[in-house]
Structure formats: structure tokens, C-alpha cells
Design a protein around this motif. Structure first.
Motif, PDB file in Angstrom:
ATOM      1  N   ILE A 199       0.850  -1.192   0.000  1.00  0.00           N
ATOM      2  CA  ILE A 199       0.000   0.000   0.000  1.00  0.00           C
ATOM      3  C   ILE A 199       0.881   1.237   0.000  1.00  0.00           C
ATOM      4  N   GLY A 200       0.426   2.298  -0.667  1.00  0.00           N
ATOM      5  CA  GLY A 200       1.214   3.521  -0.676  1.00  0.00           C
ATOM      6  C   GLY A 200       0.431   4.697  -1.213  1.00  0.00           C
ATOM      7  N   ASN A 201       1.107   5.832  -1.310  1.00  0.00           N
ATOM      8  CA  ASN A 201       0.470   7.038  -1.845  1.00  0.00           C
ATOM      9  C   ASN A 201       0.359   6.934  -3.353  1.00  0.00           C
ATOM     10  N   SER A 230      -5.845  -8.181   4.880  1.00  0.00           N
ATOM     11  CA  SER A 230      -4.742  -8.621   5.719  1.00  0.00           C
ATOM     12  C   SER A 230      -5.246  -9.487   6.873  1.00  0.00           C
ATOM     13  N   CYS A 231      -6.331  -9.065   7.495  1.00  0.00           N
ATOM     14  CA  CYS A 231      -6.874  -9.834   8.615  1.00  0.00           C
ATOM     15  C   CYS A 231      -7.503 -11.141   8.140  1.00  0.00           C
ATOM     16  N   ARG A 232      -8.084 -11.128   6.976  1.00  0.00           N
ATOM     17  CA  ARG A 232      -8.714 -12.348   6.441  1.00  0.00           C
ATOM     18  C   ARG A 232      -7.672 -13.408   6.109  1.00  0.00           C
ATOM     19  N   HIS A 233      -6.576 -12.986   5.489  1.00  0.00           N
ATOM     20  CA  HIS A 233      -5.565 -13.937   5.023  1.00  0.00           C
ATOM     21  C   HIS A 233      -4.375 -14.079   5.970  1.00  0.00           C
ATOM     22  N   ARG A 234      -4.336 -13.249   7.009  1.00  0.00           N
ATOM     23  CA  ARG A 234      -3.211 -13.283   7.933  1.00  0.00           C
ATOM     24  C   ARG A 234      -1.882 -13.086   7.190  1.00  0.00           C
ATOM     25  N   VAL A 235      -1.836 -12.006   6.406  1.00  0.00           N
ATOM     26  CA  VAL A 235      -0.623 -11.667   5.653  1.00  0.00           C
ATOM     27  C   VAL A 235      -0.174 -10.266   6.040  1.00  0.00           C
ATOM     28  N   PRO A 236       1.111  -9.960   5.893  1.00  0.00           N
ATOM     29  CA  PRO A 236       1.605  -8.627   6.246  1.00  0.00           C
ATOM     30  C   PRO A 236       1.239  -7.577   5.207  1.00  0.00           C
ATOM     31  N   ILE A 237       1.235  -6.349   5.645  1.00  0.00           N
ATOM     32  CA  ILE A 237       1.081  -5.185   4.773  1.00  0.00           C
ATOM     33  C   ILE A 237       2.419  -4.459   4.744  1.00  0.00           C
ATOM     34  N   ILE A 238       2.890  -4.155   3.539  1.00  0.00           N
ATOM     35  CA  ILE A 238       4.145  -3.411   3.400  1.00  0.00           C
ATOM     36  C   ILE A 238       3.806  -2.014   2.892  1.00  0.00           C
ATOM     37  N   PRO A 239       3.965  -0.997   3.745  1.00  0.00           N
ATOM     38  CA  PRO A 239       3.694   0.374   3.298  1.00  0.00           C
ATOM     39  C   PRO A 239       4.867   0.908   2.480  1.00  0.00           C
ATOM     40  N   THR A 245      12.167   8.912  -5.510  1.00  0.00           N
ATOM     41  CA  THR A 245      12.645   8.059  -4.428  1.00  0.00           C
ATOM     42  C   THR A 245      11.477   7.208  -3.940  1.00  0.00           C
ATOM     43  N   ILE A 246      11.722   5.913  -3.792  1.00  0.00           N
ATOM     44  CA  ILE A 246      10.714   4.996  -3.261  1.00  0.00           C
ATOM     45  C   ILE A 246      11.298   4.329  -2.027  1.00  0.00           C
ATOM     46  N   VAL A 247      10.554   4.327  -0.947  1.00  0.00           N
ATOM     47  CA  VAL A 247      10.990   3.630   0.253  1.00  0.00           C
ATOM     48  C   VAL A 247       9.898   2.656   0.687  1.00  0.00           C
ATOM     49  N   PHE A 248      10.309   1.437   0.974  1.00  0.00           N
ATOM     50  CA  PHE A 248       9.387   0.417   1.482  1.00  0.00           C
ATOM     51  C   PHE A 248       9.609   0.295   2.986  1.00  0.00           C
ATOM     52  N   GLY A 249       8.539   0.488   3.751  1.00  0.00           N
ATOM     53  CA  GLY A 249       8.646   0.442   5.199  1.00  0.00           C
ATOM     54  C   GLY A 249       8.593  -0.973   5.751  1.00  0.00           C
ATOM     55  N   SER A 250       8.700  -1.068   7.062  1.00  0.00           N
ATOM     56  CA  SER A 250       8.664  -2.367   7.730  1.00  0.00           C
ATOM     57  C   SER A 250       7.290  -3.010   7.579  1.00  0.00           C
ATOM     58  N   ARG A 251       7.271  -4.321   7.630  1.00  0.00           N
ATOM     59  CA  ARG A 251       6.018  -5.065   7.507  1.00  0.00           C
ATOM     60  C   ARG A 251       5.094  -4.761   8.685  1.00  0.00           C
ATOM     61  N   ILE A 252       3.819  -4.643   8.384  1.00  0.00           N
ATOM     62  CA  ILE A 252       2.803  -4.378   9.403  1.00  0.00           C
ATOM     63  C   ILE A 252       1.875  -5.585   9.511  1.00  0.00           C
ATOM     64  N   TYR A 253       1.744  -6.104  10.715  1.00  0.00           N
ATOM     65  CA  TYR A 253       0.824  -7.205  10.990  1.00  0.00           C
ATOM     66  C   TYR A 253      -0.282  -6.655  11.878  1.00  0.00           C
ATOM     67  N   LEU A 254      -1.324  -6.127  11.281  1.00  0.00           N
ATOM     68  CA  LEU A 254      -2.385  -5.486  12.049  1.00  0.00           C
ATOM     69  C   LEU A 254      -3.000  -6.434  13.070  1.00  0.00           C
ATOM     70  N   SER A 286      -7.157   1.245   9.061  1.00  0.00           N
ATOM     71  CA  SER A 286      -6.838   1.972   7.828  1.00  0.00           C
ATOM     72  C   SER A 286      -6.217   3.327   8.127  1.00  0.00           C
ATOM     73  N   GLU A 287      -6.680   3.977   9.180  1.00  0.00           N
ATOM     74  CA  GLU A 287      -6.085   5.252   9.583  1.00  0.00           C
ATOM     75  C   GLU A 287      -4.666   5.043  10.070  1.00  0.00           C
ATOM     76  N   ARG A 288      -4.408   3.930  10.743  1.00  0.00           N
ATOM     77  CA  ARG A 288      -3.054   3.601  11.189  1.00  0.00           C
ATOM     78  C   ARG A 288      -2.133   3.445   9.979  1.00  0.00           C
ATOM     79  N   LEU A 289      -2.643   2.786   8.921  1.00  0.00           N
ATOM     80  CA  LEU A 289      -1.865   2.607   7.699  1.00  0.00           C
ATOM     81  C   LEU A 289      -1.629   3.949   7.001  1.00  0.00           C
ATOM     82  N   ARG A 290      -2.658   4.781   6.954  1.00  0.00           N
ATOM     83  CA  ARG A 290      -2.524   6.092   6.301  1.00  0.00           C
ATOM     84  C   ARG A 290      -1.452   6.928   6.988  1.00  0.00           C
ATOM     85  N   ARG A 291      -1.470   6.945   8.321  1.00  0.00           N
ATOM     86  CA  ARG A 291      -0.481   7.727   9.060  1.00  0.00           C
ATOM     87  C   ARG A 291       0.934   7.214   8.801  1.00  0.00           C
TER      88      ARG A 291
END
Length: 314
Positions: A103-105, A204-213, A263-272, A290-295
């Protein structure tokens, strides 16, 4: 964007099995099981309709053409290495196998950001060397040649069921949760991340997979939009046509994107689903997730912008 030399079809672990298809005993050790009522509610809120994925072309992998990707790779390599001189960091945060969500801008008037993110992850040394599956807006389905191009490169229709089906196969969907708001931002609103849809959090919650911002800086200046024309957009079958200082004043010449430095930066994996605030009753608070991801994406952008001294030099 050439095909990776690494296989993308891997056996899925228990952690990648959709929640609605698992029993409480399937939960990996160390995770807190939710009650039966919450589990049922979570399943209802994250459930998908497989028939929608089939109608969108799941059996044909949505039109992915690996040979076409090989043929067009030099063009994207030129854009990545020479034209926009893209710097990509954090590639190691994207898993080499298994399902995950990017996910990203979103920005730029046209979705060049998706192509550069996808190129970085499929071609750059140190990355996962995987084919990314960007989700494109539904209006593209009415633009025959454009739709076919997107699909051949790996794009898929922006439907929840399609992303669900991809994750079920352990693939890597790319979601722009801002939707059309992101790509249609005016120049004065650049790098201000809009509200996120809840689809990435639910998946992410359905499949239990990480989100990479991830965050992309440079793309929001390639078409400095000062307005939008819905009238011209309707003529072309699109929601709008971007108005810039160069288009339509300079005609087709005005459609050439500016050679900004990206410039593209991939952040740490998020396991909500592992975060304490999203356990128990919080496990169905997808708006808060979703607001946590947006921030997180906004913070990544601020960090990049603080280090940038020039739009064209970086």
C-alpha cells in the motif's frame, strides 16, 4: 518489467489461509484467538465472492502476459534508471514468497507510480524479484487498449474479490487505498495522503498476511495538475483529464511527464492482527486500522521530503 527468475508459486502455510476457512485450532502459536461471535463477524466483514474474481478473469490470470513483460522491460528500465533515476530502499521488507499486500500514496495524474514500484520489486537487486499485481480503477475496464496493456503487465481490476483470490494464491497485490482521490490530487495538495479505504486492512486480517507500506516522492510533480476537466474525461471514458501548465496548451507535447527525481521507500512489515489494539473488539475496527496505515505512509513521505533538496535532482 520482466518476469522474475524465482518461482512465485509456493505452498501456503497456515498463516496464509483465509480466516473464514480456518478453525480456532489452526491459529499459529502466540496469537490470541477471538471469540466465536467476533470470529463470525470478522468472517462476514472480510468475506469475498469468488464468482467476481472468475468473471474478472481469474482462470486466465487476468491476462498476465510474461512474454509481453519481457519485450517491454527495456522501456521501463529506461524510465526507472535514466528518466526518473529512481532510488529504491527497503526492498528487503517485501517477502520473497507468500502473500503480502503493498500500500502507498498514489499520484501523478497517470499511474506511472505503480509501474515504477512494480519494476523495483521485480528487477532490482536486493529485492524479492516478484511480479507485482497493481489494482487499477474500474473505469479502465472501458478503455479497451489501456485495459489490455495494464493486464498484460500484471494489473488487475480493483475488486476486493480479485485481491482476495490473488492472496489465496500467495501473490503480491498492490493497492492504492486513496483510490481516485490520490491520482487526481492537485499540485497544491501534493504529498497529502487522503483517507484510506478499508480493503487492505480487511484482506490482511482475512488472510493473515503482512502489509508493506511504501512512499513515492517525485511522482506528484511529473504532471503538476492545476485543474481537472470532467468534460474532456467523459469524451475519453475517464473520470477526468488532468489540466497542467503544459496541457492542453502545448497539445501532445504537454502530455510528456517531467523528468523529476524519484525516491521509493518500502517500510517495515505491518501485521495489524498482531497489534494489541486490534485484538478482541478491535479486531473488526477496520477504519482505525486503515487510519493507522494512512499515518504510516504519511510519515514515510515526510521523512523523504525532509531529505529532498530539489524536485529534479533529489
Amino acid at each position: 518489467m520482466s518476469e522474475a527468475g524465482r518461482p512465485n508459486e509456493t505452498a501456503r502455510s497456515v498463516g496464509a489461509v483465509p480466516l473464514a476457512r480456518r478453525s480456532p485450532g489452526d491459529l499459529p502459536l502466540g496469537r490470541v484467538a477471538v471469540g466465536a461471535r467476533l470470529r463470525s463477524e470478522l468472517g462476514d466483514l472480510t468475506d469475498a465472492r469468488p464468482d467476481e474474481a472468475l468473471s474478472a478473469g481469474a482462470r486466465e490470470d487476468y491476462g498476465l502476459d510474461r512474454a509481453f513483460r519481457e519485450r517491454t522491460a527495456p522501456l521501463f528500465r529506461f524510465l526507472f534508471e535514466k528518466y526518473w533515476r529512481v532510488s529504491a530502499t527497503g526492498l528487503e521488507n517485501v517477502p520473497e514468497t507468500g502473500g503480502a499486500i503493498l500500500i502507498g500514496n498514489h499520484s501523478g495524474g497517470l499511474p506511472f507510480d505503480a509501474t515504477m514500484v512494480a519494476y523495483a520489486l521485480s528487477e532490482c537487486a536486493g529485492g524479492p524479484l516478484r511480479i507485482v499485481r497493481p489494482l487499477y480503477d474500474r473505469f479502465v475496464e472501458g478503455l479497451g487498449p489501456v485495459r489490455d496493456l495494464y493486464r498484460k503487465l500484471g494489473g488487475v481490476p480493483a475488486r476486493y474479490a480479485v485481491a482476495d483470490e490473488l492472496l489465496d494464491r500467495g501473490e503480491l497485490p498492490l493497492i492504492f487505498p486513496e483510490g481516485m482521490f490520490g491520482v487526481a490530487k492537485l499540485y497544491e495538495d501534493r504529498y497529502q495522503v487522503g483517507p484510506f479505504s478499508t480493503s487492505a486492512a480487511r484482506l490482511s486480517c482475512r488472510h493473515r498476511v503482512p502489509i508493506i507500506p511504501f512512499a513515492v516522492v517525485g511522482a506528484e510533480e511529473i504532471y503538476p495538475m492545476i485543474g481537472r476537466s470532467s468534460v474532456l474525461g467523459k469524451l475519453l471514458g475517464a473520470p477526468y483529464v488532468p489540466i497542467t501548465p503544459f496541457f492542453p496548451t502545448l497539445g501532445l507535447l504537454g502530455t510528456v511527464p517531467l523528468p523529476t527525481k524519484w525516491t521509493i521507500v518500502f517500510g517495515s512489515r505491518i501485521y495489524l492482527y498482531r497489534e494489541s489494539r486490534f485484538r478482541g473488539p478491535g479486531s473488526v475496527d477496520f477504519r482505525a486500522m486503515s487510519e493507522r496505515l494512512r499515518r504510516t505512509v504519511q510519515l514515510l513521505l515526510r521523512g523523504l521530503l525532509a531529505r529532498r533538496s530539489s524536485i529534479f535532482l533529489g
